[in-house]
Design a protein around this motif. Structure first.
Motif, short mmCIF file in Angstrom:
data_model
loop_
_atom_site.label_atom_id
_atom_site.label_comp_id
_atom_site.label_asym_id
_atom_site.label_seq_id
_atom_site.Cartn_x
_atom_site.Cartn_y
_atom_site.Cartn_z
N LEU A 1 -84.89 13.14 47.62
CA LEU A 1 -85.74 12.16 48.32
C LEU A 1 -86.36 11.17 47.33
N VAL A 2 -86.83 11.66 46.20
CA VAL A 2 -87.41 10.77 45.19
C VAL A 2 -86.33 9.83 44.65
N GLU A 3 -85.18 10.39 44.41
CA GLU A 3 -84.06 9.61 43.86
C GLU A 3 -83.66 8.46 44.78
N HIS A 4 -83.79 8.66 46.08
CA HIS A 4 -83.34 7.66 47.04
C HIS A 4 -84.47 6.75 47.57
N ARG A 5 -85.63 6.84 46.98
CA ARG A 5 -86.71 5.91 47.35
C ARG A 5 -86.33 4.52 46.85
N PRO A 6 -86.87 3.47 47.48
CA PRO A 6 -86.55 2.10 47.03
C PRO A 6 -86.90 1.91 45.55
N ALA A 7 -86.02 1.24 44.83
CA ALA A 7 -86.17 1.07 43.37
C ALA A 7 -87.48 0.39 42.99
N GLU A 8 -87.96 -0.51 43.82
CA GLU A 8 -89.19 -1.25 43.46
C GLU A 8 -90.46 -0.45 43.71
N GLU A 9 -90.35 0.68 44.37
CA GLU A 9 -91.53 1.50 44.67
C GLU A 9 -92.05 2.15 43.39
N PRO A 10 -93.36 2.06 43.13
CA PRO A 10 -93.92 2.69 41.93
C PRO A 10 -93.69 4.21 41.93
N PRO A 11 -93.58 4.80 40.75
CA PRO A 11 -93.23 6.23 40.64
C PRO A 11 -94.15 7.18 41.42
N TRP A 12 -95.47 7.01 41.29
CA TRP A 12 -96.36 7.94 41.98
C TRP A 12 -96.22 7.81 43.50
N ARG A 13 -96.08 6.60 43.97
CA ARG A 13 -95.89 6.39 45.40
C ARG A 13 -94.57 7.01 45.86
N ALA A 14 -93.54 6.92 45.02
CA ALA A 14 -92.25 7.53 45.37
C ALA A 14 -92.40 9.05 45.51
N LEU A 15 -93.15 9.68 44.61
CA LEU A 15 -93.39 11.13 44.70
C LEU A 15 -94.15 11.47 45.97
N ARG A 16 -95.20 10.71 46.23
CA ARG A 16 -96.05 10.98 47.38
C ARG A 16 -95.29 10.77 48.70
N THR A 17 -94.53 9.70 48.78
CA THR A 17 -93.76 9.42 49.99
C THR A 17 -92.66 10.46 50.19
N ALA A 18 -92.02 10.86 49.10
CA ALA A 18 -90.99 11.90 49.20
C ALA A 18 -91.60 13.21 49.69
N SER A 19 -92.80 13.51 49.25
CA SER A 19 -93.48 14.72 49.70
C SER A 19 -93.73 14.66 51.21
N ARG A 20 -94.18 13.50 51.69
CA ARG A 20 -94.39 13.33 53.14
C ARG A 20 -93.08 13.53 53.89
N GLU A 21 -92.01 12.93 53.38
CA GLU A 21 -90.70 13.03 54.02
C GLU A 21 -90.20 14.47 54.03
N LEU A 22 -90.49 15.21 52.96
CA LEU A 22 -90.04 16.59 52.87
C LEU A 22 -90.58 17.43 54.03
N TYR A 23 -91.83 17.19 54.41
CA TYR A 23 -92.45 17.98 55.46
C TYR A 23 -92.28 17.38 56.85
N HIS A 24 -91.90 16.12 56.93
CA HIS A 24 -91.78 15.44 58.22
C HIS A 24 -90.72 16.13 59.09
N GLY A 25 -91.15 16.57 60.25
CA GLY A 25 -90.21 17.17 61.18
C GLY A 25 -89.80 18.60 60.86
N ARG A 26 -90.42 19.19 59.86
CA ARG A 26 -90.11 20.58 59.51
C ARG A 26 -91.27 21.47 59.91
N ALA A 27 -90.93 22.65 60.34
CA ALA A 27 -91.97 23.61 60.73
C ALA A 27 -92.72 24.08 59.48
N VAL A 28 -94.01 24.14 59.60
CA VAL A 28 -94.84 24.68 58.52
C VAL A 28 -95.01 26.16 58.82
N PRO A 29 -94.73 27.03 57.84
CA PRO A 29 -94.84 28.47 58.10
C PRO A 29 -96.27 28.88 58.41
#
Length: 193
Positions: A76-104
């Motif tokens: 997910l981090v690897e496929h974030r838009p190239a112009e997105e700053p690194p910290w924002r890429a990590l944070r957005t990827a984290s959101r995407e990781l949990y989006h639509g997935r059941a939390v135990p």
């Protein structure tokens, strides 16, 4: 031939997942020392040799889902838009990781955390965390933004610490919000330029 390869891949993935689930269930029921590779293979209805085609040992089988999840995060981090700053890429990827997935649920996670205090699992988890930090840092450096290896490692270590802290707070019940929201909130409190 493509259909056959796809079917074979799905069957392998299903077997790997079944072995992981059996290893986790048995270890939570009996404790890690009370489970053998043979027990796991028997629970799934495969041979010891088949187990060995998928996992090195029972610890490897138990940690399979974590490795899958971290692989998705790196992608997910690897496929974030190239112009997105690194910290924002990590944070957005984290959101995407949990989006639509059941939390135990908390009880299951609490049992899992107890199990993971076993020395052989702790050692593999520590190695996995170091590998994840290194992999995420390499992705961030490759994305550009004049980010050197040292700052990328610091950034990923901070990111992972925030995720772990949120997980512990959530598990302890000291946070009333869902885990993904808590992770995002803590990541929002950290800034990198």
């Amino acid at each position: 031939m493509d259909t056959l390869d796809t079917l074979r891949s799905r069957k392998k993935a299903a077997t790997r997942q079944s072995l992981h689930e059996a290893a986790l269930r048995l270890a939570m029921e009996r404790g890690l020392d009370g489970v053998t590779v043979e027990d796991i293979a028997d629970a799934v209805g495969v041979s010891r040799r088949t187990f060995s085609n998928y996992f090195t040992n029972k610890e490897d089988a138990i940690l399979h889902a974590d490795r899958e999840r971290t692989g998705v995060l790196v992608s997910l981090v690897e496929h974030r838009p190239a112009e997105e700053p690194p910290w924002r890429a990590l944070r957005t990827a984290s959101r995407e990781l949990y989006h639509g997935r059941a939390v135990p649920d908390r009880e299951w996670v609490a049992q899992l955390r107890l199990l993971r205090r076993h020395p052989s699992l702790l050692a593999q988890q520590a190695g996995d965390q170091i590998a994840l930090e290194r992999d995420l840092a390499a992705v961030l450096v490759a994305r550009g933004h004049d980010l050197d290896e040292t700052l990328a490692r610091l950034m990923t270590a901070t990111f992972l610490a925030a995720v772990r802290t949120a997980s512990v707070l959530w598990l302890e019940g000291s946070a009333d919000q869902p885990l993904p929201e808590l992770i995002d909130e803590l990541l929002g409190r950290v800034e990198f330029r």
